[in-house]
Motif scaffolding. Structure first.
Motif, PDB file in Angstrom:
ATOM      1  N   UNK A 146       0.536  -1.541   0.040  1.00 48.71           N
ATOM      2  CA  UNK A 146      -0.248   0.256  -0.226  1.00 48.71           C
ATOM      3  C   UNK A 146       1.078   1.548  -0.171  1.00 48.71           C
ATOM      4  N   UNK A 147       2.013   1.301   0.446  1.00 46.32           N
ATOM      5  CA  UNK A 147       3.107   2.536   0.811  1.00 46.32           C
ATOM      6  C   UNK A 147       4.135   2.430   0.016  1.00 46.32           C
ATOM      7  N   UNK A 148       4.374   1.573  -1.158  1.00 51.69           N
ATOM      8  CA  UNK A 148       5.655   0.979  -1.579  1.00 51.69           C
ATOM      9  C   UNK A 148       5.873   2.873  -1.591  1.00 51.69           C
ATOM     10  N   UNK A 149       7.259   3.147  -1.983  1.00 50.61           N
ATOM     11  CA  UNK A 149       7.715   3.814  -2.013  1.00 50.61           C
ATOM     12  C   UNK A 149       7.790   5.165  -1.649  1.00 50.61           C
ATOM     13  N   UNK A 150       7.012   5.248  -0.529  1.00 47.96           N
ATOM     14  CA  UNK A 150       6.935   6.394   0.843  1.00 47.96           C
ATOM     15  C   UNK A 150       7.761   6.746   1.520  1.00 47.96           C
ATOM     16  N   UNK A 171      -5.713   0.628   5.694  1.00 46.80           N
ATOM     17  CA  UNK A 171      -5.213   1.084   4.580  1.00 46.80           C
ATOM     18  C   UNK A 171      -5.380   1.775   3.389  1.00 46.80           C
ATOM     19  N   UNK A 172      -6.149   2.860   2.497  1.00 51.28           N
ATOM     20  CA  UNK A 172      -6.112   2.460   1.034  1.00 51.28           C
ATOM     21  C   UNK A 172      -5.065   3.379   0.087  1.00 51.28           C
ATOM     22  N   UNK A 177       0.032  10.987  -4.138  1.00 52.19           N
ATOM     23  CA  UNK A 177       0.484  11.732  -2.874  1.00 52.19           C
ATOM     24  C   UNK A 177      -0.024  11.333  -1.468  1.00 52.19           C
ATOM     25  N   UNK A 178      -1.670  10.353  -1.886  1.00 49.20           N
ATOM     26  CA  UNK A 178      -2.094   9.942  -0.643  1.00 49.20           C
ATOM     27  C   UNK A 178      -3.137   8.503  -0.087  1.00 49.20           C
TER      28      UNK A 178
END
Length: 190
Positions: A146-150, A171-172, A177-178
């Motif tokens: 879900x948050x890969x690269x953040x 989490x979605x 960016x969101x």
């Protein structure tokens, strides 16, 4: 003589599968070796007496069979002590057939009802465990995709206070960016 008389009275009532240990220690060994529906326990026995047997049976908790203490009516202090240690009832040594049948029937019926309640409780606990597993499987455990690269890390755990709770999280990724985080908490538990 008392054991022979009791065996005959029990046979007259239709109870033929009867064990007759000679003392308290043998009685405990018999109880450990197989399940009994009820125990008729004499207070006066060689070696370990009835009070000693009851004291040890108390350590078994719910696994202990129900006990009817056998005694002479002159041993009222010992009878009271046995009841305090968990004996269900007492029976005078004359083994009156009507009284024996009534006391034994009552103890066996209470045991049957306790066993039924324990079975239903076990089934309910199994259902609750199944519901808990289903609930835990509904929430994500790995947020890496879900948050890969953040530049953030996300971790979450749900541990219900009871078997099944009303809490949830998710989490979605909405766009590049969101990331939307959702946490739900249902209070009151019904």
């Amino acid at each position: 003589f008392n054991r022979l008389l009791l065996t005959r009275r029990l046979a007259e009532l239709g109870y033929h599968d009867v064990a007759l240990p000679e003392d308290g220690q043998q009685g405990l060994e018999a109880i450990a070796a197989r399940a009994f529906d009820a125990v008729l326990l004499d207070i006066e026995m060689p070696g370990l007496d009835g009070i000693g047997v009851l004291d040890r049976l108390r350590g078994l908790g719910a696994e202990a069979p129900p006990v009817i203490v056998i005694s002479a009516l002159t041993e009222m202090t010992a009878i009271v002590r046995c009841i305090e240690l968990g004996a269900e009832d007492f029976l005078p040594k004359n083994f009156d057939p009507t009284l024996l049948r009534a006391r034994l029937s009552t103890v066996l019926e209470k045991k049957r009802l306790r066993d039924l309640a324990a079975q239903r409780l076990a089934a309910l606990e199994a259902e609750l465990e199944s519901a808990r597993s289903a609930q835990v499987s509904l929430v994500p455990h790995d947020f890496a995709a879900i948050i890969a690269g953040d530049l953030i890390d996300v971790y979450a755990a749900m541990i219900p206070a009871r078997q099944v709770g009303g809490d949830l999280y998710d989490a979605v990724r909405l766009n590049e960016r969101t990331v939307l985080f959702a946490v739900g908490d249902v209070s009151g538990k019904g």
